[in-house]
Scaffold this motif. Structure first.
Motif, PDB file in Angstrom:
ATOM      1  N   VAL A  25       0.659  -1.258   0.179  1.00 43.95           N
ATOM      2  CA  VAL A  25      -0.280   0.038   0.046  1.00 43.95           C
ATOM      3  C   VAL A  25       0.899   1.256   0.080  1.00 43.95           C
ATOM      4  O   VAL A  25       1.977   1.015   0.425  1.00 43.95           O
ATOM      5  N   CYS A  26       0.317   2.372  -0.237  1.00 47.55           N
ATOM      6  CA  CYS A  26       0.925   3.768  -0.353  1.00 47.55           C
ATOM      7  C   CYS A  26       0.957   4.240   1.003  1.00 47.55           C
ATOM      8  O   CYS A  26       0.935   3.805   2.006  1.00 47.55           O
ATOM      9  N   ASP A  27       1.947   5.279   0.727  1.00 42.74           N
ATOM     10  CA  ASP A  27       2.505   6.223   2.246  1.00 42.74           C
ATOM     11  C   ASP A  27       1.051   6.700   2.888  1.00 42.74           C
ATOM     12  O   ASP A  27       1.162   6.362   4.239  1.00 42.74           O
ATOM     13  N   ILE A  28       0.019   7.135   2.137  1.00 45.35           N
ATOM     14  CA  ILE A  28      -1.063   7.493   3.010  1.00 45.35           C
ATOM     15  C   ILE A  28      -1.813   6.264   3.480  1.00 45.35           C
ATOM     16  O   ILE A  28      -2.113   6.615   4.824  1.00 45.35           O
ATOM     17  N   CYS A  29      -2.245   5.371   2.825  1.00 47.24           N
ATOM     18  CA  CYS A  29      -2.651   4.068   3.482  1.00 47.24           C
ATOM     19  C   CYS A  29      -1.878   3.500   4.630  1.00 47.24           C
ATOM     20  O   CYS A  29      -2.620   3.062   5.513  1.00 47.24           O
ATOM     21  N   SER A  30      -0.543   3.612   4.641  1.00 43.58           N
ATOM     22  CA  SER A  30       0.156   3.166   5.607  1.00 43.58           C
ATOM     23  C   SER A  30       0.571   4.035   6.730  1.00 43.58           C
ATOM     24  O   SER A  30       1.359   3.613   7.797  1.00 43.58           O
ATOM     25  N   ASP A  31       0.177   5.224   6.506  1.00 44.68           N
ATOM     26  CA  ASP A  31       0.369   6.121   7.614  1.00 44.68           C
ATOM     27  C   ASP A  31      -0.339   6.163   8.988  1.00 44.68           C
ATOM     28  O   ASP A  31      -1.506   6.028   8.892  1.00 44.68           O
ATOM     29  N   PRO A  32       0.401   5.711  10.230  1.00 36.69           N
ATOM     30  CA  PRO A  32      -0.353   5.319  11.242  1.00 36.69           C
ATOM     31  C   PRO A  32      -1.179   6.554  11.815  1.00 36.69           C
ATOM     32  O   PRO A  32      -2.381   6.588  12.830  1.00 36.69           O
ATOM     33  N   ARG A  33      -0.755   7.677  11.498  1.00 38.11           N
ATOM     34  CA  ARG A  33      -1.207   8.883  12.071  1.00 38.11           C
ATOM     35  C   ARG A  33      -2.556   9.338  11.617  1.00 38.11           C
ATOM     36  O   ARG A  33      -3.381   9.956  12.026  1.00 38.11           O
ATOM     37  N   ARG A  34      -3.071   8.626  10.406  1.00 40.53           N
ATOM     38  CA  ARG A  34      -4.405   9.126   9.782  1.00 40.53           C
ATOM     39  C   ARG A  34      -5.370   8.136  10.253  1.00 40.53           C
ATOM     40  O   ARG A  34      -5.131   7.059  10.644  1.00 40.53           O
ATOM     41  N   SER A  35      -6.636   8.695  10.190  1.00 44.45           N
ATOM     42  CA  SER A  35      -7.663   7.810  10.806  1.00 44.45           C
ATOM     43  C   SER A  35      -8.441   6.930   9.696  1.00 44.45           C
ATOM     44  O   SER A  35      -8.566   7.483   8.569  1.00 44.45           O
ATOM     45  N   ASP A  36      -8.781   5.968   9.978  1.00 47.24           N
ATOM     46  CA  ASP A  36      -9.401   4.895   8.933  1.00 47.24           C
ATOM     47  C   ASP A  36     -10.927   5.330   9.048  1.00 47.24           C
ATOM     48  O   ASP A  36     -11.612   5.014   8.149  1.00 47.24           O
TER      49      ASP A  36
END
Lengths: 205, 205
Positions: free
Chosen positions: B75-86
């Motif tokens: 997956v891309c940087d955004i999908c794997s960024d833990p600081r982002r909310s699902d």
């Protein structure tokens, strides 16, 4: 995408004339959206470019390298065209200007590409212009008229004035392309210098 | 130049978005005026493009292929960024729209790239949209809000309306990006539809 592949391609595309980072990015995404064959084909064509095209040894315009010929012709199509006259020589700044001057289709002479214009601000002085080669060409070909087709810009005008002075001793007729209001142009949007030239160069009608 | 090398490259360049034959020719002459290393480097970067970048398996955005990793991340940087909310999912039409939506820097959720918009004129019907995948994503991630960020065009609005209806049963909050007069824009130059939207969507101030 933060990888060096995309960054490097974007940076390289942004070096094309008139292309900024945003346009380069637009090209990148367009290329990604197409089948990979397009990017590969474009890549191959770019790689091969300089091997297929080289400057004409006579006029400085670009010419194709014939892959099928044992030895490629030393001069371009225009220089080797027997229907054109050696007596009329059109002096331009760059190869693209040859392309432009050929558009009307009425010039039946040959070309001489200076390669640069006088530009004191950029440190380009008279010694950088190929005057010696131009003089030799005039003598060899028995040129009777030199059309100065450098652009109607500050550098282009300065170069034309310089060439007129340098060529005065040769006795050849030196002419300059007309400057004025462009065809289809609206007077309202023409600048003062253009309108001034249009007035100065008015002709009997 | 009449050879196939220059013709082919010009034709390929003219397939870039917003590039016509004249601009392609301008690029060609620019490339010829530069050292051959530039054309070769650009060619190499284009050849390698599709091998270095591929769609993210999760969101459909483009992602770099890591040459150094034994196996590249799925997956891309955004999908794997833990600081982002699902919980917050922004639905866009194309990968370039992810880039645009990231510009404000305020969206801390994730993306879902549709890949296309409903377009009856181009024969793109509802069956062409990845609704099943989007529904599965909402369920898996426990998405609480879907931001419909399809463009404010006819196709984009139709797609947003269609998605709102399709997602009604999921119970998720569906929002739509605001449409109105752009920042810095002059009202005088705004079209009637934009001004109508700006009025309709006016907010307490």
């Amino acid at each position: 995408m933060r990888g060096k592949g995309a960054k490097r391609l974007t940076a390289l595309l942004a070096r094309l004339p008139g292309v900024g980072e945003k346009t380069a990015q637009r090209y990148l995404y367009h290329l990604l959206a197409q089948p990979s064959a397009y990017a590969v084909e474009l890549g191959d064509a770019l790689r091969a470019l300089h091997a297929q095209i080289r400057p004409c040894l006579r006029c400085g315009n670009y010419t194709d390298v014939d892959e099928n010929a044992a030895e490629s012709a030393p001069v371009c199509d225009i220089c080797s065209d027997p229907r054109r006259s050696d007596k009329l020589l059109c002096v331009v700044a760059r190869p693209t200007d040859v392309l432009a001057m050929e558009r009307p289709g009425s010039l039946r002479g040959r070309y001489f590409v200076l390669g640069k214009l006088l530009s004191p601000l950029d440190g380009v002085g008279p010694e950088a212009l190929p005057i010696g080669i131009l003089r030799a060409r005039i003598e060899e070909d028995g040129v009777e008229e030199i059309i100065l087709a450098t652009p109607p810009s500050v550098d282009g005008e300065a170069t034309a004035l310089f060439l007129r002075r340098e060529l005065a001793a040769t006795g050849v007729l030196v002419t300059r392309i007309a400057s004025g209001v462009p065809h289809g142009g609206d007077l309202e949007f023409a600048d003062a210098i253009t309108l001034g030239r249009a007035l100065d160069h008015r002709q009997k009608f």
